[in-house]
Scaffold this active site. Sequence first.
Site, PDB file in Angstrom:
ATOM      1  N   CYS A  12     -20.441  56.228 -26.050  1.00  0.00           N
ATOM      2  CA  CYS A  12     -19.744  55.990 -27.319  1.00  0.00           C
ATOM      3  C   CYS A  12     -18.801  54.816 -27.098  1.00  0.00           C
ATOM      4  CB  CYS A  12     -18.960  57.229 -27.726  1.00  0.00           C
ATOM      5  SG  CYS A  12     -17.626  57.613 -26.591  1.00  0.00           S
ATOM      6  N   HIS A  74     -10.215  60.035 -22.600  1.00  0.00           N
ATOM      7  CA  HIS A  74      -9.789  61.327 -23.161  1.00  0.00           C
ATOM      8  C   HIS A  74      -8.323  61.401 -23.560  1.00  0.00           C
ATOM      9  CE1 HIS A  74     -13.500  63.200 -22.257  1.00  0.00           C
ATOM     10  NE2 HIS A  74     -13.347  63.275 -20.958  1.00  0.00           N
ATOM     11  N   HIS A 128      -9.988  71.334 -21.268  1.00  0.00           N
ATOM     12  CA  HIS A 128     -10.617  70.009 -21.358  1.00  0.00           C
ATOM     13  C   HIS A 128      -9.515  68.948 -21.379  1.00  0.00           C
ATOM     14  CE1 HIS A 128     -12.676  66.560 -23.140  1.00  0.00           C
ATOM     15  NE2 HIS A 128     -13.813  67.113 -22.749  1.00  0.00           N
ATOM     16  N   GLU A 130      -9.095  66.147 -22.966  1.00  0.00           N
ATOM     17  CA  GLU A 130      -8.606  65.713 -24.292  1.00  0.00           C
ATOM     18  C   GLU A 130      -7.687  66.773 -24.898  1.00  0.00           C
ATOM     19  OE1 GLU A 130     -11.506  64.288 -27.261  1.00  0.00           O
ATOM     20  OE2 GLU A 130     -10.164  65.133 -28.769  1.00  0.00           O
ATOM     21  N   SER A 230     -20.064  67.841 -19.626  1.00  0.00           N
ATOM     22  CA  SER A 230     -19.819  67.137 -20.881  1.00  0.00           C
ATOM     23  C   SER A 230     -19.883  68.087 -22.075  1.00  0.00           C
ATOM     24  CB  SER A 230     -20.849  66.015 -21.060  1.00  0.00           C
ATOM     25  OG  SER A 230     -20.817  65.557 -22.388  1.00  0.00           O
ATOM     26  N   SER A 274     -21.512  60.321 -23.096  1.00  0.00           N
ATOM     27  CA  SER A 274     -21.052  59.925 -21.764  1.00  0.00           C
ATOM     28  C   SER A 274     -22.232  59.610 -20.833  1.00  0.00           C
ATOM     29  CB  SER A 274     -20.202  61.045 -21.163  1.00  0.00           C
ATOM     30  OG  SER A 274     -20.881  62.281 -21.256  1.00  0.00           O
TER      31      SER A 274
HETATM   32  S1  SF4 Z   1     -13.988  58.762 -26.662  1.00  0.00           S
HETATM   33 FE1  SF4 Z   1     -14.137  60.442 -28.128  1.00  0.00          FE
HETATM   34  S2  SF4 Z   1     -13.050  59.703 -29.924  1.00  0.00           S
HETATM   35 FE2  SF4 Z   1     -13.449  57.928 -28.655  1.00  0.00          FE
HETATM   36  S3  SF4 Z   1     -15.343  57.056 -29.465  1.00  0.00           S
HETATM   37 FE3  SF4 Z   1     -15.891  58.456 -27.764  1.00  0.00          FE
HETATM   38  S4  SF4 Z   1     -16.310  60.409 -28.742  1.00  0.00           S
HETATM   39 FE4  SF4 Z   1     -15.189  59.151 -30.220  1.00  0.00          FE
END
Ligand code: SF4
Length: 292
Positions: A12, A74, A128, A130, A230, A274
């Site tokens: 992402c 995170h 977690h 985050e 994950s 990830s």
């Molecule tokens: S780290 Fe989390 S919030 Fe940021 S883009 Fe990736 S999934 Fe989305």
Amino acid sequence: MKIEIDKNAGFCFGVEKAIERAEEELNKNETIYCLGEIVHNGEEIKRLEEKGLKTITYKEYRKLKNATVFLRAHGEPPETYEIARENNIQLVDATCPIVSKLQSRIKSKYNDVKEDDGQIVIYGKEGHAEIKGLVGQTDGQAIVIDHTDNLERIDFNRPVYLYSQTTKSKKAFNEIRTKIEEYFRELKNHDVSKLKFHQTICGQVANRESDIFEFANKHDVILFASGKNSSNGKVLFNVCKNANPRSYFISSVNEVGEKMTENCNSIGISGATSTPSWLLNDIKTKVQSYLS
Ligand code: SF4
């Protein structure tokens, strides 16, 4: 035989930026300490550790002084920044901007609702990284729930403000929301203005659930690559499994077996937010080697 890599799979935006930043820093310094695993993917960690990234635990971080430490996408609780100030640690902060924004929203809501005895509730995985960062914005007071079975942790006589970890499932968030509403209505003098729902699942994850369902549906076999830790990987793999029972969860290319690809005409390769693209390509090469 058709073999297709899911065009929506791979890092992402937040993880991609964090890895780029780590690589930039590794080009300048021989060793960079990373607080916790940079990404929930053992293969990518191995690649970066070969370049000088050293993963440390929180216990090790507390003892560290005069060093450079990388903070992953995170995000972190305020305590991590306090320790850095006290121990002369220079931080390379790669917190994803979407997570930073969510931290600020939660912090400001927590401060606003303190007087009304409001509760900040976060749908996410306890422990977690985050979640620790988000709970840290509330002096550790936020209530974490990961299932409708945990709802007894909430006091329904007090206002409830529900948020979500960015990588959780939209469907599960809605189930939790519905259950909270049901419990709340059972109260004699319930006041709906005391319930507020903030669906804060990241768009990069939320949209992937419907996309991956279609992707898994159109292939005979799905090879889904993700680190075992994950959270997003678990969510997306379950979606694959529901769409296509011949979905296999694999963490490294060595786990791809010839039997997985027997008696089929099309294979789809996908992964979590990830999962690095190079791993998806390596899996494709391995599958091709069975077919040649
Ligand atoms: S780290 Fe989390 S919030 Fe940021 S883009 Fe990736 S999934 Fe989305």
